[in-house]
Design an enzyme around this catalytic site. Structure first.
Site, mmCIF file in Angstrom:
data_model
loop_
_atom_site.group_PDB
_atom_site.id
_atom_site.type_symbol
_atom_site.label_atom_id
_atom_site.label_comp_id
_atom_site.label_asym_id
_atom_site.label_seq_id
_atom_site.Cartn_x
_atom_site.Cartn_y
_atom_site.Cartn_z
ATOM 1 N N HIS A 74 -18.349 17.891 41.652
ATOM 2 C CA HIS A 74 -19.167 17.348 42.738
ATOM 3 C C HIS A 74 -18.324 17.247 44.002
ATOM 4 C CE1 HIS A 74 -22.694 15.444 40.347
ATOM 5 N NE2 HIS A 74 -22.341 16.607 39.846
ATOM 6 N N TYR A 204 -26.072 6.867 45.027
ATOM 7 C CA TYR A 204 -25.843 5.422 44.985
ATOM 8 C C TYR A 204 -26.858 4.798 45.948
ATOM 9 C CZ TYR A 204 -21.328 6.015 42.564
ATOM 10 O OH TYR A 204 -20.342 6.313 41.649
ATOM 11 N N PRO A 295 -18.384 -1.109 37.471
ATOM 12 C CA PRO A 295 -18.421 0.350 37.391
ATOM 13 C C PRO A 295 -18.821 1.066 38.680
ATOM 14 C CG PRO A 295 -20.285 -0.606 36.217
ATOM 15 C CD PRO A 295 -19.416 -1.741 36.634
ATOM 16 N N LYS A 299 -14.152 3.717 38.370
ATOM 17 C CA LYS A 299 -12.687 3.702 38.286
ATOM 18 C C LYS A 299 -12.127 3.356 36.901
ATOM 19 C CE LYS A 299 -11.578 4.900 42.342
ATOM 20 N NZ LYS A 299 -11.697 6.329 42.217
ATOM 21 N N TYR A 387 -12.699 7.141 46.380
ATOM 22 C CA TYR A 387 -13.563 7.600 45.296
ATOM 23 C C TYR A 387 -12.900 8.742 44.528
ATOM 24 C CZ TYR A 387 -17.906 8.367 42.751
ATOM 25 O OH TYR A 387 -18.849 8.468 41.742
HETATM 26 P P1 FAD Z 1 -11.499 1.192 25.489
HETATM 27 O O1 FAD Z 1 -12.210 2.428 25.797
HETATM 28 O O2 FAD Z 1 -12.256 -0.077 25.386
HETATM 29 O O3 FAD Z 1 -10.742 1.448 24.104
HETATM 30 C C1 FAD Z 1 -10.153 0.412 23.347
HETATM 31 C C2 FAD Z 1 -10.197 0.790 21.872
HETATM 32 O O4 FAD Z 1 -9.455 -0.178 21.134
HETATM 33 C C3 FAD Z 1 -11.610 0.773 21.310
HETATM 34 O O5 FAD Z 1 -11.894 2.009 20.703
HETATM 35 C C4 FAD Z 1 -11.582 -0.370 20.304
HETATM 36 O O6 FAD Z 1 -12.399 -0.129 19.177
HETATM 37 C C5 FAD Z 1 -10.119 -0.442 19.933
HETATM 38 N N1 FAD Z 1 -9.677 -1.750 19.441
HETATM 39 C C6 FAD Z 1 -9.903 -2.968 19.997
HETATM 40 N N2 FAD Z 1 -9.324 -3.942 19.271
HETATM 41 C C7 FAD Z 1 -8.699 -3.320 18.240
HETATM 42 C C8 FAD Z 1 -7.921 -3.791 17.143
HETATM 43 N N3 FAD Z 1 -7.660 -5.095 16.975
HETATM 44 N N4 FAD Z 1 -7.441 -2.902 16.247
HETATM 45 C C9 FAD Z 1 -7.683 -1.560 16.415
HETATM 46 N N5 FAD Z 1 -8.413 -1.063 17.430
HETATM 47 C C10 FAD Z 1 -8.911 -1.932 18.340
HETATM 48 N N6 FAD Z 1 -16.506 2.699 33.558
HETATM 49 C C11 FAD Z 1 -16.979 3.436 34.540
HETATM 50 O O7 FAD Z 1 -16.194 3.820 35.408
HETATM 51 N N7 FAD Z 1 -18.298 3.788 34.597
HETATM 52 C C12 FAD Z 1 -19.188 3.395 33.626
HETATM 53 O O8 FAD Z 1 -20.372 3.728 33.672
HETATM 54 C C13 FAD Z 1 -18.730 2.610 32.583
HETATM 55 N N8 FAD Z 1 -19.577 2.202 31.627
HETATM 56 C C14 FAD Z 1 -19.096 1.403 30.637
HETATM 57 C C15 FAD Z 1 -19.951 0.928 29.667
HETATM 58 C C16 FAD Z 1 -19.501 0.071 28.666
HETATM 59 C C17 FAD Z 1 -20.462 -0.436 27.605
HETATM 60 C C18 FAD Z 1 -18.146 -0.326 28.656
HETATM 61 C C19 FAD Z 1 -17.624 -1.282 27.603
HETATM 62 C C20 FAD Z 1 -17.271 0.171 29.620
HETATM 63 C C21 FAD Z 1 -17.730 1.026 30.621
HETATM 64 N N9 FAD Z 1 -16.874 1.529 31.601
HETATM 65 C C22 FAD Z 1 -17.347 2.279 32.583
HETATM 66 C C23 FAD Z 1 -15.446 1.286 31.612
HETATM 67 C C24 FAD Z 1 -14.661 2.402 30.932
HETATM 68 O O9 FAD Z 1 -15.405 2.949 29.887
HETATM 69 C C25 FAD Z 1 -13.363 1.776 30.447
HETATM 70 O O10 FAD Z 1 -12.625 1.409 31.599
HETATM 71 C C26 FAD Z 1 -12.503 2.665 29.547
HETATM 72 O O11 FAD Z 1 -13.120 2.865 28.302
HETATM 73 C C27 FAD Z 1 -11.130 2.022 29.332
HETATM 74 O O12 FAD Z 1 -10.424 2.697 28.329
HETATM 75 P P2 FAD Z 1 -9.436 1.917 27.380
HETATM 76 O O13 FAD Z 1 -8.841 2.989 26.518
HETATM 77 O O14 FAD Z 1 -8.540 1.059 28.163
HETATM 78 O O15 FAD Z 1 -10.327 0.910 26.513
HETATM 79 C C1 DHB Z 2 -21.371 7.135 36.142
HETATM 80 C C2 DHB Z 2 -20.880 5.873 35.953
HETATM 81 C C3 DHB Z 2 -20.418 5.158 37.019
HETATM 82 O O1 DHB Z 2 -19.933 3.919 36.847
HETATM 83 C C4 DHB Z 2 -20.416 5.685 38.306
HETATM 84 O O2 DHB Z 2 -19.974 4.946 39.342
HETATM 85 C C5 DHB Z 2 -20.906 6.960 38.490
HETATM 86 C C6 DHB Z 2 -21.380 7.693 37.396
HETATM 87 C C7 DHB Z 2 -21.881 7.896 34.984
HETATM 88 O O3 DHB Z 2 -21.917 7.325 33.878
HETATM 89 O O4 DHB Z 2 -22.267 9.058 35.135
#
Ligand code: FAD
Ligand code: DHB
Length: 393
Positions: A74, A204, A295, A299, A387
């Site tokens: 994009h 947005y 979100p 980021k 962004y």
């Molecule tokens: P996570 O992806 O949370 O991974 C952590 C992992 O650790 C998980 O798989 C979990 O099962 C595991 N874990 C936890 N505790 C334990 C334990 N005790 N033992 C073993 N394993 C464990 N960001 C955006 O930018 N846009 C979005 O639209 C967006 N939507 C989201 C929707 C949801 C429902 C959530 C929860 C987050 C969303 N985010 C979004 C944020 C983004 O997905 C996260 O910032 C990203 O996943 C961070 O990655 P991470 O690896 O730090 O943590």
């Molecule tokens: C999506 C999620 C976001 O948080 C965003 O700012 C833009 C796109 C997505 O899931 O596609």
């Protein structure tokens, strides 16, 4: 049962898997411990926008093939308010930088496959129950496997990549960490729908009824969100009601969303959170374990990738030279970008959402800010640069 590795990683999200992948490329062994199953991780719908730096890292480290084939590049985005769309041209405003829409669970599939192909160890369905001796020479992770038997993973370093609710952050004594939190009075209602795209780029939208975001997953599947009460329930929202709300919030200039069958619905809360410090002895935090952004700026995943890019480099430097310098500097280095992203995510959220207690003055000021962003080149450049993100590191 006792096992030993160089870096014990708790969590197979973007942070944990990317860290394991980057360490492997430096010749450093790791074991990833994940409480959920591979199937469950690969099916969980979350973020979708990858910064240029995240894409570059995936391509440079050999896991970008499918991303290049299936991701959607994009060059800009649309801000919609007052019934009109206004384009922000990332490509021109940032000297050629862009974002790629490619779902988080697709990134995870690619990382898991790469780790397994490279002989990496991921212990799925193993819950970490405690991190011991973090400040000693030989920290250890206590685990419970799928059969309920206790196991121990001894390591040189532990990476707490276990998300907001994990045990990594909780292992740092309260007196040794400082936490910053802002909870927003709204959440996001997210859907996946079988429908053709309504727009070539993300939209947005700021509307009197609240924020809406139109994103995509493929030519057949669309991802959309709208601001909602965080305590609302998906059962209150029929497909018809959802489409009516999304249509109303994106209306103007004859624009109509293309509707279709909704096959996934969920509500996420919105908060800004930072934990300082991100280190306790030989335990290092990365990703959502240390910080959460709302979100709106897309980021979350990208910040997790930047953290582990820095952490892999610091651990690599420790093994290569014996110098503690980069490990000591890791929290400060990571926090610089984290606070930049915190500000940007808060700003985008504040500029585009309706706050229940907003006065008429607040409404007009919000519109004036959107006017500024969409008519002033320097202002639009600030949005575009943040962004698409700075290069990693
Ligand atoms: P996570 O992806 O949370 O991974 C952590 C992992 O650790 C998980 O798989 C979990 O099962 C595991 N874990 C936890 N505790 C334990 C334990 N005790 N033992 C073993 N394993 C464990 N960001 C955006 O930018 N846009 C979005 O639209 C967006 N939507 C989201 C929707 C949801 C429902 C959530 C929860 C987050 C969303 N985010 C979004 C944020 C983004 O997905 C996260 O910032 C990203 O996943 C961070 O990655 P991470 O690896 O730090 O943590
Ligand atoms: C999506 C999620 C976001 O948080 C965003 O700012 C833009 C796109 C997505 O899931 O596609």
């Amino acid at each position: 049962m006792r096992m030993r590795t160089a870096v014990g990683i708790v969590g197979a999200g973007p942070a944990g898997l990317m860290l394991s992948h980057l360490l492997h490329r430096r010749g450093i062994e790791s074991v990833v411990v994940e409480s959920r199953s591979r199937e469950s991780i690969e099916a969980t719908i979350r973020a979708g926008v990858l910064e240029q730096g995240t894409v570059d890292l995936m391509v440079e480290t050999g896991i970008g093939e499918r991303l290049r084939r299936e991701g959607f590049v994009h060059h800009g985005t649309e801000l919609r308010f007052g019934g009109r769309g206004h384009r922000i041209n990332f490509y021109e405003l940032t000297g050629g930088r862009v974002v790629t829409v490619y779902a988080q669970h697709e990134v995870l599939k690619d990382l898991i496959q790469a780790r397994l192909n490279d002989g990496g160890r991921i212990l799925f369905e193993h819950r970490a129950t405690a991190i011991e001796d973090a400040t000693g020479e030989r920290p250890a992770i206590r685990l419970t496997g799928p059969d309920g038997r206790p196991e121990t993973l001894e390591c040189d370093f532990v990476a707490g990549c276990d998300g907001f609710h994990g045990i990594g952050r909780a292992t740092i004594p309260e007196a040794a960490r400082r936490e910053y939190l802002r909870v927003y009075p709204f959440g996001w209602f997210g859907i996946l729908a079988k429908a053709p795209p309504s727009s070539d780029e993300l939209i947005y939208a700021r509307h009197e009824r609240g924020f809406a975001l139109i994103s995509t997953r493929s030519p057949e599947v669309q991802r959309m969100y709208f601001q909602c009460d965080p305590s609302d329930s998906v059962e209150n929202w029929s497909d018809d009601r959802i489409w009516e709300e999304l249509q109303a919030r994106t209306e103007g200039q004859g624009f109509r969303l293309r509707e279709g069958a909704i096959f996934q619905k969920g509500i996420v809360p919105m908060r800004s959170f930072v934990c300082e410090t991100m280190r306790h002895g030989r335990l290092f935090l990365a990703g959502d374990a240390a910080h959460i952004v709302p979100p709106t700026g897309a980021k979350g995943l990208n910040l997790a990738v930047n953290d582990v890019f820095l952490l892999a480099r610091a651990i690599g430097s420790h093994y290569a030279t014996g110098s503690p310098e980069l490990l000591d500097g890791y929290p400060a280095a990571a926090l610089r970008r984290i606070w930049r992203a915190q500000h940007f995510s808060w700003w985008m959220t504040s500029m585009l959402h309706r706050f229940a207690d907003a006065s008429e003055f607040d409404d007009r000021r919000q519109l004036a800010e959107l006017e500024l962003i969409t008519t002033s080149l320097p202002a639009a450049t600030v949005l575009a640069q943040n962004y698409v993100g700075m290069p990693l590191g």
